[in-house]
Motif scaffolding. Structure first.
Motif, PDB file in Angstrom:
ATOM      1  N   UNK A  29      23.031   4.157  -0.485  1.00 30.99           N
ATOM      2  CA  UNK A  29      23.703   5.329   0.069  1.00 30.99           C
ATOM      3  C   UNK A  29      24.209   5.015   1.479  1.00 30.99           C
ATOM      4  N   UNK A  30      23.335   4.384   2.287  1.00 30.13           N
ATOM      5  CA  UNK A  30      23.713   4.078   3.680  1.00 30.13           C
ATOM      6  C   UNK A  30      24.923   3.146   3.694  1.00 30.13           C
ATOM      7  N   UNK A  31      24.923   2.133   2.829  1.00 34.64           N
ATOM      8  CA  UNK A  31      26.046   1.183   2.811  1.00 34.64           C
ATOM      9  C   UNK A  31      27.339   1.870   2.371  1.00 34.64           C
ATOM     10  N   UNK A  32      27.230   2.714   1.361  1.00 38.80           N
ATOM     11  CA  UNK A  32      28.437   3.364   0.838  1.00 38.80           C
ATOM     12  C   UNK A  32      29.014   4.389   1.818  1.00 38.80           C
ATOM     13  N   UNK A  33      28.194   4.856   2.748  1.00 35.71           N
ATOM     14  CA  UNK A  33      28.650   5.915   3.657  1.00 35.71           C
ATOM     15  C   UNK A  33      28.713   5.470   5.117  1.00 35.71           C
ATOM     16  N   UNK A  34      28.740   4.156   5.312  1.00 38.01           N
ATOM     17  CA  UNK A  34      28.724   3.603   6.689  1.00 38.01           C
ATOM     18  C   UNK A  34      27.648   4.305   7.521  1.00 38.01           C
ATOM     19  N   UNK A  35      26.511   4.481   6.894  1.00 36.76           N
ATOM     20  CA  UNK A  35      25.441   5.203   7.582  1.00 36.76           C
ATOM     21  C   UNK A  35      24.276   4.296   7.942  1.00 36.76           C
ATOM     22  N   UNK A  36      23.273   4.890   8.537  1.00 34.20           N
ATOM     23  CA  UNK A  36      22.080   4.139   8.934  1.00 34.20           C
ATOM     24  C   UNK A  36      20.916   4.464   8.005  1.00 34.20           C
ATOM     25  N   UNK A  37      20.062   3.479   7.814  1.00 35.60           N
ATOM     26  CA  UNK A  37      18.840   3.687   7.034  1.00 35.60           C
ATOM     27  C   UNK A  37      17.640   3.560   7.971  1.00 35.60           C
ATOM     28  N   UNK A  38      16.813   4.596   7.985  1.00 33.07           N
ATOM     29  CA  UNK A  38      15.595   4.564   8.796  1.00 33.07           C
ATOM     30  C   UNK A  38      14.388   4.477   7.877  1.00 33.07           C
ATOM     31  N   UNK A  39      13.293   3.989   8.416  1.00 31.84           N
ATOM     32  CA  UNK A  39      12.054   3.928   7.642  1.00 31.84           C
ATOM     33  C   UNK A  39      11.029   4.815   8.337  1.00 31.84           C
ATOM     34  N   UNK A  40      10.330   5.600   7.535  1.00 29.71           N
ATOM     35  CA  UNK A  40       9.281   6.462   8.112  1.00 29.71           C
ATOM     36  C   UNK A  40       8.018   6.288   7.277  1.00 29.71           C
ATOM     37  N   UNK A  41       6.903   6.124   7.946  1.00 28.74           N
ATOM     38  CA  UNK A  41       5.639   5.956   7.231  1.00 28.74           C
ATOM     39  C   UNK A  41       4.926   7.304   7.256  1.00 28.74           C
ATOM     40  N   UNK A  42       4.726   7.894   6.088  1.00 27.83           N
ATOM     41  CA  UNK A  42       4.141   9.235   6.014  1.00 27.83           C
ATOM     42  C   UNK A  42       2.633   9.118   5.798  1.00 27.83           C
ATOM     43  N   UNK A  43       1.938   8.923   6.909  1.00 27.48           N
ATOM     44  CA  UNK A  43       0.513   8.594   6.839  1.00 27.48           C
ATOM     45  C   UNK A  43      -0.365   9.680   7.469  1.00 27.48           C
ATOM     46  N   UNK A  44      -0.070  10.928   7.143  1.00 26.13           N
ATOM     47  CA  UNK A  44      -0.896  11.999   7.725  1.00 26.13           C
ATOM     48  C   UNK A  44      -2.214  12.178   6.978  1.00 26.13           C
ATOM     49  N   UNK A  45      -2.276  11.711   5.741  1.00 27.19           N
ATOM     50  CA  UNK A  45      -3.472  11.970   4.930  1.00 27.19           C
ATOM     51  C   UNK A  45      -4.501  10.849   5.129  1.00 27.19           C
ATOM     52  N   UNK A  46      -5.423  11.097   6.074  1.00 26.57           N
ATOM     53  CA  UNK A  46      -6.400  10.060   6.413  1.00 26.57           C
ATOM     54  C   UNK A  46      -7.322   9.705   5.250  1.00 26.57           C
ATOM     55  N   UNK A  47      -7.436  10.617   4.280  1.00 29.02           N
ATOM     56  CA  UNK A  47      -8.353  10.323   3.175  1.00 29.02           C
ATOM     57  C   UNK A  47      -7.719   9.340   2.181  1.00 29.02           C
ATOM     58  N   UNK A  48      -6.390   9.260   2.144  1.00 25.12           N
ATOM     59  CA  UNK A  48      -5.745   8.407   1.142  1.00 25.12           C
ATOM     60  C   UNK A  48      -4.925   7.261   1.725  1.00 25.12           C
ATOM     61  N   UNK A  49      -4.487   7.381   2.981  1.00 23.34           N
ATOM     62  CA  UNK A  49      -3.639   6.337   3.562  1.00 23.34           C
ATOM     63  C   UNK A  49      -4.492   5.248   4.206  1.00 23.34           C
ATOM     64  N   UNK A  50      -4.043   3.996   4.106  1.00 23.20           N
ATOM     65  CA  UNK A  50      -4.810   2.916   4.728  1.00 23.20           C
ATOM     66  C   UNK A  50      -3.867   1.973   5.481  1.00 23.20           C
ATOM     67  N   UNK A  51      -4.303   1.494   6.684  1.00 20.18           N
ATOM     68  CA  UNK A  51      -3.427   0.632   7.490  1.00 20.18           C
ATOM     69  C   UNK A  51      -2.954  -0.610   6.731  1.00 20.18           C
ATOM     70  N   UNK A  52      -3.806  -1.177   5.865  1.00 22.76           N
ATOM     71  CA  UNK A  52      -3.357  -2.398   5.168  1.00 22.76           C
ATOM     72  C   UNK A  52      -2.179  -2.115   4.237  1.00 22.76           C
ATOM     73  N   UNK A  53      -2.098  -0.868   3.733  1.00 25.29           N
ATOM     74  CA  UNK A  53      -0.951  -0.542   2.884  1.00 25.29           C
ATOM     75  C   UNK A  53       0.335  -0.438   3.705  1.00 25.29           C
ATOM     76  N   UNK A  54       0.193  -0.096   4.994  1.00 28.02           N
ATOM     77  CA  UNK A  54       1.389  -0.056   5.854  1.00 28.02           C
ATOM     78  C   UNK A  54       1.922  -1.483   6.015  1.00 28.02           C
ATOM     79  N   UNK A  55       1.017  -2.416   6.271  1.00 25.31           N
ATOM     80  CA  UNK A  55       1.434  -3.819   6.403  1.00 25.31           C
ATOM     81  C   UNK A  55       2.078  -4.293   5.100  1.00 25.31           C
ATOM     82  N   UNK A  56       1.510  -3.885   3.966  1.00 23.72           N
ATOM     83  CA  UNK A  56       2.096  -4.265   2.662  1.00 23.72           C
ATOM     84  C   UNK A  56       3.505  -3.704   2.492  1.00 23.72           C
ATOM     85  N   UNK A  57       3.710  -2.466   2.969  1.00 24.81           N
ATOM     86  CA  UNK A  57       5.044  -1.844   2.834  1.00 24.81           C
ATOM     87  C   UNK A  57       6.092  -2.690   3.555  1.00 24.81           C
TER      88      UNK A  57
END
Ligand code: GLU
Length: 298
Positions: A29-57
């Motif tokens: 979509x970004x390429x087709x629309x001369x737009x920008x792509x941002x990345x956001x890590x949605x890690x508010x859920x401390x019971x399910x999110x883990x830092x090692x999965x962020x590194x994996x992403x």
């Protein structure tokens, strides 16, 4: 305003081909629309999110060939932004504290003769805490954790109407919300719906490209944007990848994680091509199909 979209994974496990499809849809979509792509890590859920999965992403998306603007926004670093939004909604009188538990809601629903069928997993909140007066609310808020619920009727009555959202094909959709949804969880005092709309506004997101499983969330999110006076993005919901017999791909199909595909020697360009050209949205391999995957994609 420059067109801008975002890919917003939650680090609750390894990325799989369904996530890769979504990430590539955002990039396309970004390429087709001369737009920008941002990345956001949605890690508010401390019971399910883990830092090692962020590194994996990061590792998996780099391997896949995704290019995103820096810096990455990590939701866990911006709790103050979300709490400010809750405060604002409280001042507008459209949220109320809810002291119910899953069990007490279930009991109330049953006593009203509204018991859901066994196959229904979602119970609509019957409004138990909506009628409490301010004094009672304050008293109970001091006694322990509570959630925040949106008072839909009140919120709809003060929101600018008509409450609608628009997709990229020019269609208009009515925002449907069927009960007083939780927008502040008991543990962190805000929720996915709230953090998403706050972040999309702060990051200047003009177009939201995401899977159609999130289409049902759009009504509540549109209402929150309206109540918080945030800009309205355009929505592009894409189809989800399925197995050849029509089931949704599940994380438990370990052969579909990007990490396991990489370990099998899959070439990212071949995977990209398979996903991008896949108009019927079928992942053509079963969970044990390692050899066919290797023959086709390595
Ligand atoms: N974090 C959500 C997910 O991983 C995506 C949220 C969104 O795109 O609005 O499903």
């Amino acid at each position: 305003m420059q067109p801008r979209t975002r890919f917003a994974p939650s680090p609750t496990g390894l990325l799989h081909v369904g996530n890769a499809y979504s990430a590539l849809a955002c990039q396309g979509w970004a390429e087709a629309n001369q737009g920008e792509l941002l990345l956001r890590i949605e890690d508010i859920d401390f019971t399910r999110c883990r830092p090692e999965f962020i590194a994996n992403i990061y590792e998996d998306l780099n391997w896949l060939g995704l290019n995103w603007q820096k810096p990455v926004r990590l939701q866990s670093e911006h709790f103050d932004d979300y709490r400010r939004a809750i405060h604002h909604l409280r001042k507008r009188g459209v949220i109320y504290p809810c002291f119910c538990t899953r069990k007490s809601i279930q009991q109330e629903v049953e006593s009203m003769g509204l018991a859901p069928h066994a196959e229904d997993t979602a119970v609509l909140y019957p409004g138990i805490c909506r009628a409490r007066n301010l004094v009672e609310q304050e008293l109970r808020m001091e006694q322990g954790p509570f959630a925040w619920r949106l008072d839909i009727e009140k919120a709809m009555s003060i929101a600018r109407q008509p409450l609608q959202w628009h997709d990229d094909k020019g269609n208009t959709h009515r925002a449907k919300i069927d009960h007083d949804v939780v927008i502040g969880r008991k543990d962190i005092s805000f929720s996915y719906h709230l953090s998403v709309v706050v972040d999309d506004a702060i990051q200047g997101i003009t177009h939201i490209v995401r899977g159609e499983d999130l289409e049902a969330s759009t009504g509540v999110q549109r209402l929150l944007q309206n109540l918080l006076d945030l800009p309205e993005p355009t929505y592009c919901h894409h189809g989800l990848l399925h197995t050849p017999n029509g089931e949704r791909l599940a994380k438990r199909h370990s052969s579909t994680t990007l990490r396991s595909l990489r370990a099998m020697g899959v070439k990212p360009e071949k995977l990209r091509q398979l996903l991008i050209e896949n108009t019927d949205m079928i992942w053509p391999f079963g969970p044990e199909d390692h050899d066919p995957i290797i023959r086709k994609l390595a």
